[in-house]
Design an enzyme around this catalytic site. Sequence first.
Site, PDB file in Angstrom:
ATOM      1  N   ASN A 158       0.811  -1.231   0.000  1.00  0.00           N
ATOM      2  CA  ASN A 158       0.000   0.000   0.000  1.00  0.00           C
ATOM      3  C   ASN A 158       0.841   1.278   0.000  1.00  0.00           C
ATOM      4  OD1 ASN A 158       0.747  -0.471   2.660  1.00  0.00           O
ATOM      5  ND2 ASN A 158      -1.188   0.209   3.524  1.00  0.00           N
ATOM      6  N   LYS A 181      12.299  -7.965   1.738  1.00  0.00           N
ATOM      7  CA  LYS A 181      11.354  -8.605   0.822  1.00  0.00           C
ATOM      8  C   LYS A 181      10.170  -7.664   0.664  1.00  0.00           C
ATOM      9  CE  LYS A 181       7.813 -11.145   1.173  1.00  0.00           C
ATOM     10  NZ  LYS A 181       7.108 -10.481   0.078  1.00  0.00           N
ATOM     11  N   SER A 235      -0.432  -7.556   7.183  1.00  0.00           N
ATOM     12  CA  SER A 235      -1.671  -7.976   7.833  1.00  0.00           C
ATOM     13  C   SER A 235      -1.387  -8.623   9.192  1.00  0.00           C
ATOM     14  CB  SER A 235      -2.420  -8.967   6.937  1.00  0.00           C
ATOM     15  OG  SER A 235      -1.648 -10.134   6.780  1.00  0.00           O
ATOM     16  N   GLU A 256       4.112  -3.881  12.526  1.00  0.00           N
ATOM     17  CA  GLU A 256       3.131  -2.820  12.283  1.00  0.00           C
ATOM     18  C   GLU A 256       2.014  -3.491  11.507  1.00  0.00           C
ATOM     19  OE1 GLU A 256       0.980  -0.466  10.753  1.00  0.00           O
ATOM     20  OE2 GLU A 256       2.588   0.466   9.593  1.00  0.00           O
ATOM     21  N   LEU A 257       0.931  -3.819  12.225  1.00  0.00           N
ATOM     22  CA  LEU A 257      -0.119  -4.692  11.671  1.00  0.00           C
ATOM     23  C   LEU A 257      -1.394  -3.893  11.412  1.00  0.00           C
ATOM     24  CD1 LEU A 257       0.664  -7.703  14.040  1.00  0.00           C
ATOM     25  CD2 LEU A 257       1.625  -7.184  11.787  1.00  0.00           C
ATOM     26  N   CYS A 290      -3.312   1.493   6.782  1.00  0.00           N
ATOM     27  CA  CYS A 290      -3.623   0.847   8.058  1.00  0.00           C
ATOM     28  C   CYS A 290      -4.111   1.869   9.089  1.00  0.00           C
ATOM     29  CB  CYS A 290      -2.430   0.058   8.565  1.00  0.00           C
ATOM     30  SG  CYS A 290      -0.926   0.994   8.465  1.00  0.00           S
ATOM     31  N   GLU A 388     -11.086  -4.679   9.268  1.00  0.00           N
ATOM     32  CA  GLU A 388     -10.566  -3.573   8.472  1.00  0.00           C
ATOM     33  C   GLU A 388     -11.063  -3.750   7.030  1.00  0.00           C
ATOM     34  OE1 GLU A 388      -6.313  -3.827   8.561  1.00  0.00           O
ATOM     35  OE2 GLU A 388      -6.062  -1.683   8.550  1.00  0.00           O
ATOM     36  N   GLU A 465       8.208   3.555  14.330  1.00  0.00           N
ATOM     37  CA  GLU A 465       8.983   3.917  13.145  1.00  0.00           C
ATOM     38  C   GLU A 465       8.958   5.424  12.962  1.00  0.00           C
ATOM     39  OE1 GLU A 465       7.217   1.178  10.161  1.00  0.00           O
ATOM     40  OE2 GLU A 465       9.014  -0.018  10.498  1.00  0.00           O
TER      41      GLU A 465
HETATM   42  P1  ADP Z   1      -1.781  -7.450   2.758  1.00  0.00           P
HETATM   43  O1  ADP Z   1      -3.092  -8.014   3.152  1.00  0.00           O
HETATM   44  O2  ADP Z   1      -1.586  -6.020   3.065  1.00  0.00           O
HETATM   45  O3  ADP Z   1      -1.327  -7.852   1.374  1.00  0.00           O
HETATM   46  P2  ADP Z   1       0.086  -9.338   3.795  1.00  0.00           P
HETATM   47  O4  ADP Z   1       0.365  -9.548   5.218  1.00  0.00           O
HETATM   48  O5  ADP Z   1      -0.456 -10.478   3.008  1.00  0.00           O
HETATM   49  O6  ADP Z   1      -0.786  -8.058   3.768  1.00  0.00           O
HETATM   50  O7  ADP Z   1       1.391  -8.850   3.039  1.00  0.00           O
HETATM   51  C1  ADP Z   1       2.372  -8.050   3.636  1.00  0.00           C
HETATM   52  C2  ADP Z   1       3.717  -8.614   3.276  1.00  0.00           C
HETATM   53  O8  ADP Z   1       3.810  -9.924   3.833  1.00  0.00           O
HETATM   54  C3  ADP Z   1       3.971  -8.756   1.780  1.00  0.00           C
HETATM   55  O9  ADP Z   1       5.322  -8.454   1.507  1.00  0.00           O
HETATM   56  C4  ADP Z   1       3.697 -10.214   1.542  1.00  0.00           C
HETATM   57  O10 ADP Z   1       4.402 -10.740   0.444  1.00  0.00           O
HETATM   58  C5  ADP Z   1       4.229 -10.804   2.824  1.00  0.00           C
HETATM   59  N1  ADP Z   1       3.743 -12.153   3.118  1.00  0.00           N
HETATM   60  C6  ADP Z   1       2.493 -12.638   3.014  1.00  0.00           C
HETATM   61  N2  ADP Z   1       2.457 -13.938   3.375  1.00  0.00           N
HETATM   62  C7  ADP Z   1       3.728 -14.288   3.717  1.00  0.00           C
HETATM   63  C8  ADP Z   1       4.366 -15.484   4.170  1.00  0.00           C
HETATM   64  N3  ADP Z   1       3.683 -16.604   4.370  1.00  0.00           N
HETATM   65  N4  ADP Z   1       5.690 -15.449   4.422  1.00  0.00           N
HETATM   66  C9  ADP Z   1       6.399 -14.306   4.240  1.00  0.00           C
HETATM   67  N5  ADP Z   1       5.861 -13.169   3.811  1.00  0.00           N
HETATM   68  C10 ADP Z   1       4.545 -13.133   3.556  1.00  0.00           C
END
Ligand code: ADP
Length: 487
Positions: A158, A181, A235, A256-257, A290, A388, A465
Amino acid sequence: MSDAWLSRPDLLRTEGFIAGRWEESDTRYDVLNPATGACLARVTQHGAEAATRAVDAASAALAAWSATTASERAAILRRWHELVLESAEDLARLMTAEQGKPLAEARGEVAYAASFLLWFAEEARRVYGSVIPGNAPTRRLTVIRQPVGVVAAITPWNFPAAMITRKVAPALAVGCTVVLKPSELTPLSALALAHLGAEAGVPPGVFNVVSGEAPAIGEVLTGDPRVRKFSFTGSTAVGKMLAAKCMATVKRVSLELGGNAPFIVFDDADIDAAVSGAIASKFRNSGQTCVCANRFLVQDGIYDRFAAALARKVGMLNAGDGLAGASDQGPLINAAAVAKVERHCADAVERGARILARGQVSGPPEGHFARATLLVDVAPDALLVREETFGPLAGLIRFDHEEEAIRLANDTPAGLAAYLFTADHSRATRVSEALEYGMVGLNTGLISTEVAPFGGIKESGFGREGSQFGIDDYVSIKLVVAEIAPA
Ligand code: ADP
């Protein structure tokens, strides 16, 4: 899409960045423009093997980087900041293309992302320790703050640039090295930032980027014992799962969730300010932040006037392709995001809510657009109140008195941001203090700046942060107890 749309086409990178080199892999995946469905780039699909090599590179680079002086690191961060600003327009266009936000918002985010590089360049030189008065005449107690080591960062789609610099800049400032990543949906901003970082003089291995198979890369970043700090924005479900994995090697963690921000409007509020704040907080980034207002709690005496004034503004919002011309909103990130907004809207209507206003969509039919929508008379148990929404759907809930507003506002496991609008100073103080949130916007819908601590409590996470506190997550405190022999 050809890269002629950028004044510096070399900023469109499609490989991973490991140990200062751009690395291909056997497989690639498509990065799509959410406004048009078009493929922007085919990006390297890295997995566990590349992630491990990135951790190798970050480990190998750590000793030399942490031995540089703060001034040397600050100079590189300042140069990086300048290069980001010089390429701001290209970075904004890349961001709009991969994420969808209107160009004006993307320009704002690039400036915001750059601000963390400058802020932490400045903070780098003030990572002070302390000397504690000894507990015995022969004792000397010294506390120093040292870099925590190799940092792994996982960031969301986002805010494809700002979520990166606000982790990477403090980490590098104090002498840590980083493996990032980014979201696989928005890797282009991250790779362009890495390119500019290298140009600014960030040495090979100090900042590495791997994009591709999230779970496989995540296993390495949360499991490798050489990673000493894990910083995640995303998330709540994924953050909890990854944080649990980090505990096997007792890593430092910051999270930061998700939020579920209440936006409280009291009878005595300035209605124009409340409406502007609501538009800024709810509809910025099409509701995909968020800290977006997720529940509007509006007091009885102002409810109808606030609803009518907000409806006029929501009805004028237009969603379109951010690169094609001026629009108030971009598309949502993908079809699932649009479906969630529609599900939340239908659920609220089933429970008795009414649609008071809807915006327009002028983007192409292939785009993931959702119309801005205002609902009134939302039931307190509606899905959009409990989860959310992460989209342009505003729901109004009526309340009668102050304690009720506080109770409704705090009735969630989340605790990131909250907003309140009131002209009464005592009430503002009381309610700000009673809200169980990491950040409170008082008569404003915009709270983010690099100079202030951003972060949540409860299930929204921990760690801060930005600001002077943003350094803390990347340093360890070391105590040196010295025994002094008498003369
Ligand atoms: P959103 O719902 O905002 O896409 P996510 O939590 O799915 O939130 O994604 C946030 C980050 O977490 C992204 O970089 C995504 O690739 C990463 N991510 C999602 N699932 C995994 C996982 N199982 N292991 C590592 N990274 C992950």
